[in-house]
Design a protein around this motif. Structure first.
Motif, PDB file in Angstrom:
ATOM      1  N   VAL A   3       0.863  -1.180   0.000  1.00 27.96           N
ATOM      2  CA  VAL A   3       0.000   0.000   0.000  1.00 27.96           C
ATOM      3  C   VAL A   3       0.900   1.231   0.000  1.00 27.96           C
ATOM      4  O   VAL A   3       1.882   1.300   0.744  1.00 27.96           O
ATOM      5  CB  VAL A   3      -0.907  -0.006   1.239  1.00 27.96           C
ATOM      6  CG1 VAL A   3      -1.700   1.284   1.340  1.00 27.96           C
ATOM      7  CG2 VAL A   3      -1.852  -1.213   1.200  1.00 27.96           C
ATOM      8  N   TYR A   4       0.559   2.207  -0.851  1.00 34.44           N
ATOM      9  CA  TYR A   4       1.330   3.443  -0.937  1.00 34.44           C
ATOM     10  C   TYR A   4       0.443   4.632  -0.577  1.00 34.44           C
ATOM     11  O   TYR A   4      -0.729   4.699  -0.979  1.00 34.44           O
ATOM     12  CB  TYR A   4       1.853   3.658  -2.360  1.00 34.44           C
ATOM     13  CG  TYR A   4       2.837   2.609  -2.825  1.00 34.44           C
ATOM     14  CD1 TYR A   4       4.202   2.740  -2.577  1.00 34.44           C
ATOM     15  CD2 TYR A   4       2.400   1.487  -3.532  1.00 34.44           C
ATOM     16  CE1 TYR A   4       5.101   1.776  -3.015  1.00 34.44           C
ATOM     17  CE2 TYR A   4       3.291   0.527  -3.973  1.00 34.44           C
ATOM     18  CZ  TYR A   4       4.637   0.671  -3.710  1.00 34.44           C
ATOM     19  OH  TYR A   4       5.529  -0.278  -4.147  1.00 34.44           O
ATOM     20  N   VAL A   5       1.022   5.579   0.153  1.00 34.34           N
ATOM     21  CA  VAL A   5       0.336   6.829   0.476  1.00 34.34           C
ATOM     22  C   VAL A   5       0.948   7.916  -0.386  1.00 34.34           C
ATOM     23  O   VAL A   5       2.118   8.267  -0.217  1.00 34.34           O
ATOM     24  CB  VAL A   5       0.476   7.183   1.974  1.00 34.34           C
ATOM     25  CG1 VAL A   5      -0.368   8.408   2.305  1.00 34.34           C
ATOM     26  CG2 VAL A   5       0.065   5.999   2.841  1.00 34.34           C
ATOM     27  N   THR A   6       0.175   8.446  -1.335  1.00 36.51           N
ATOM     28  CA  THR A   6       0.707   9.449  -2.251  1.00 36.51           C
ATOM     29  C   THR A   6       0.124  10.819  -1.941  1.00 36.51           C
ATOM     30  O   THR A   6      -0.940  10.949  -1.322  1.00 36.51           O
ATOM     31  CB  THR A   6       0.380   9.098  -3.714  1.00 36.51           C
ATOM     32  OG1 THR A   6      -1.038   9.132  -3.912  1.00 36.51           O
ATOM     33  CG2 THR A   6       0.909   7.721  -4.067  1.00 36.51           C
ATOM     34  N   GLY A  42      -3.417  16.308  -2.045  1.00 37.19           N
ATOM     35  CA  GLY A  42      -3.266  15.644  -0.764  1.00 37.19           C
ATOM     36  C   GLY A  42      -3.339  14.137  -0.823  1.00 37.19           C
ATOM     37  O   GLY A  42      -3.079  13.513  -1.857  1.00 37.19           O
ATOM     38  N   VAL A  43      -3.693  13.538   0.301  1.00 35.05           N
ATOM     39  CA  VAL A  43      -3.563  12.097   0.512  1.00 35.05           C
ATOM     40  C   VAL A  43      -4.465  11.295  -0.423  1.00 35.05           C
ATOM     41  O   VAL A  43      -5.695  11.444  -0.412  1.00 35.05           O
ATOM     42  CB  VAL A  43      -3.880  11.734   1.972  1.00 35.05           C
ATOM     43  CG1 VAL A  43      -3.871  10.217   2.154  1.00 35.05           C
ATOM     44  CG2 VAL A  43      -2.881  12.382   2.920  1.00 35.05           C
ATOM     45  N   LEU A  44      -3.834  10.456  -1.224  1.00 36.18           N
ATOM     46  CA  LEU A  44      -4.535   9.481  -2.049  1.00 36.18           C
ATOM     47  C   LEU A  44      -3.840   8.144  -1.813  1.00 36.18           C
ATOM     48  O   LEU A  44      -2.672   7.969  -2.161  1.00 36.18           O
ATOM     49  CB  LEU A  44      -4.481   9.858  -3.530  1.00 36.18           C
ATOM     50  CG  LEU A  44      -5.269   8.945  -4.478  1.00 36.18           C
ATOM     51  CD1 LEU A  44      -6.774   9.100  -4.233  1.00 36.18           C
ATOM     52  CD2 LEU A  44      -4.948   9.248  -5.935  1.00 36.18           C
ATOM     53  N   VAL A  45      -4.550   7.211  -1.178  1.00 40.44           N
ATOM     54  CA  VAL A  45      -3.978   5.917  -0.814  1.00 40.44           C
ATOM     55  C   VAL A  45      -4.167   4.940  -1.974  1.00 40.44           C
ATOM     56  O   VAL A  45      -5.283   4.745  -2.465  1.00 40.44           O
ATOM     57  CB  VAL A  45      -4.631   5.362   0.465  1.00 40.44           C
ATOM     58  CG1 VAL A  45      -4.023   4.013   0.829  1.00 40.44           C
ATOM     59  CG2 VAL A  45      -4.472   6.349   1.616  1.00 40.44           C
ATOM     60  N   LEU A  46      -3.059   4.326  -2.411  1.00 46.42           N
ATOM     61  CA  LEU A  46      -3.083   3.365  -3.507  1.00 46.42           C
ATOM     62  C   LEU A  46      -2.829   1.961  -2.974  1.00 46.42           C
ATOM     63  O   LEU A  46      -1.924   1.747  -2.166  1.00 46.42           O
ATOM     64  CB  LEU A  46      -2.016   3.706  -4.548  1.00 46.42           C
ATOM     65  CG  LEU A  46      -2.064   5.098  -5.172  1.00 46.42           C
ATOM     66  CD1 LEU A  46      -0.918   5.266  -6.170  1.00 46.42           C
ATOM     67  CD2 LEU A  46      -3.400   5.343  -5.863  1.00 46.42           C
ATOM     68  N   CYS A  47      -3.632   1.015  -3.442  1.00 42.29           N
ATOM     69  CA  CYS A  47      -3.449  -0.395  -3.096  1.00 42.29           C
ATOM     70  C   CYS A  47      -3.027  -1.138  -4.364  1.00 42.29           C
ATOM     71  O   CYS A  47      -3.672  -1.004  -5.411  1.00 42.29           O
ATOM     72  CB  CYS A  47      -4.743  -0.987  -2.546  1.00 42.29           C
ATOM     73  SG  CYS A  47      -5.285  -0.237  -0.996  1.00 42.29           S
ATOM     74  N   VAL A  48      -1.948  -1.924  -4.264  1.00 44.70           N
ATOM     75  CA  VAL A  48      -1.320  -2.517  -5.440  1.00 44.70           C
ATOM     76  C   VAL A  48      -1.353  -4.042  -5.354  1.00 44.70           C
ATOM     77  O   VAL A  48      -1.161  -4.626  -4.283  1.00 44.70           O
ATOM     78  CB  VAL A  48       0.132  -2.008  -5.565  1.00 44.70           C
ATOM     79  CG1 VAL A  48       0.831  -2.635  -6.768  1.00 44.70           C
ATOM     80  CG2 VAL A  48       0.141  -0.485  -5.676  1.00 44.70           C
TER      81      VAL A  48
END
Length: 311
Positions: A3-6, A42-48
């Protein structure tokens, strides 16, 4: 995983960020846990990859925002995309009056989503209908506003501060040093409220700006928005989209805000086989958490699945 927090930049859609992540991470399996409009940052959480299965458990998380609400001008998009569709004279206001109005929006509310939104009505996206000149009556939906605080009242969005820092409880405040945020091009010089909001899932800050203006007796639009937190992920820990290729990311267990049950080898095997094992010591199933979701991990710390545990 992972999981990445962009930190989503200005003028990109959430889909644009997902597309770039797919290229940088060399995978097609990328999802996010909550859309940000192009004019928001701002915060957009990506799940890979396999972590895309976590989206369903994370998209309902509460979120924090810094919002700039310009009074005296309304737009059909409810934000600075414009153009201005209506104007009105803004009365003299003070901080106490405005905060009293904001207090009326805290708690459970019924909110009408923006016409320019991705909500589907009769198989059609609302924004597609709006751009085609159609008007669709979008029903009000229940939302929850946990906190709504006025940080300042300014003569224009251009005069409002753009540098902030989080306090110990994660609420972002105006600061001399910290993070400086970019905003969209303003539609003019209009009195502007700077607010900090903590809201439940499904809340549209653009609609909130419209409704706050209506409560003050004037048209209004959202002239800037920064998401500072989504669930357990704050902006202070976010990486740029360009840095994704080398960013370490987070494993599934660290990404989920759920109780964790460390499974024995026998329990792990039964769960992999789709069985519902009994908890012999208590004469009942698994754990007694009253129907709560639980993340189950095997002995090496790898997430197996999320289960709903009943007493």
């Amino acid at each position: 995983m992972p999981v990445y927090v962009t930190d989503k930049p200005l003028n990109l859609t959430s889909h644009d960020v997902v597309a770039r992540a797919r290229r940088l991470l060399h995978t097609k399996r990328v999802g996010h846990t909550g859309t940000l409009d192009p004019l928001a940052t701002g915060v957009l959480v990506l799940c890979v990859n396999d972590s895309t299965k976590l989206v369903q458990f994370m998209e309902q998380d509460s979120k924090d925002y810094l919002g700039y609400i310009s009074l005296g001008a309304g737009t059909k998009t409810l934000d600075a995309e414009g153009p201005i569709s209506e104007t009105g004279e803004v009365p003299s206001l003070n901080a106490e009056q405005v905060q009293a109005v904001l207090n009326g929006f805290q708690g459970p509310q019924m909110q009408v989503p923006p016409q320019y939104s991705a909500i589907q009505v009769n198989g059609q996206r609302a924004y597609a209908a709006a751009r085609a000149g159609e008007h669709i009556e979008l029903p009000a939906r229940p939302v929850l506003l946990h906190e709504l605080t006025l940080l300042g009242l300014y003569g224009s969005v251009q005069a409002a501060p753009r540098t902030f820092a989080p306090d110990p409880e994660g609420r972002w405040q105006v600061a001399d040093t910290g993070r400086t945020f970019g905003l969209p091009e303003p539609l003019g010089e209009f009195p502007t409220l700077l607010v900090w909001a903590r809201v439940g899932s499904g809340t549209y800050i653009r609609s909130l700006a419209r409704d706050i203006g209506a409560a003050l007796g004037v048209p209004a639009h959202l002239s800037g928005l920064v998401r500072t937190r989504a669930g357990r992920f704050g902006l202070e820990g976010a990486v740029t989209v360009e840095a994704l290729e080398t960013a370490p990311g987070l494993d599934d267990l660290k990404a989920l805000s759920l109780p964790i049950l460390a499974a024995t080898p026998d329990l792990a095997l039964k769960l992999r086989q789709g069985k519902r094992p009994e908890w012999a010591e208590a004469g009942r199933f698994l754990v007694t958490l009253g129907g709560a979701l639980v993340a189950v991990a095997d002995g090496d710390g790898q997430t197996l699945k999320v289960v709903r545990a009943w007493a």
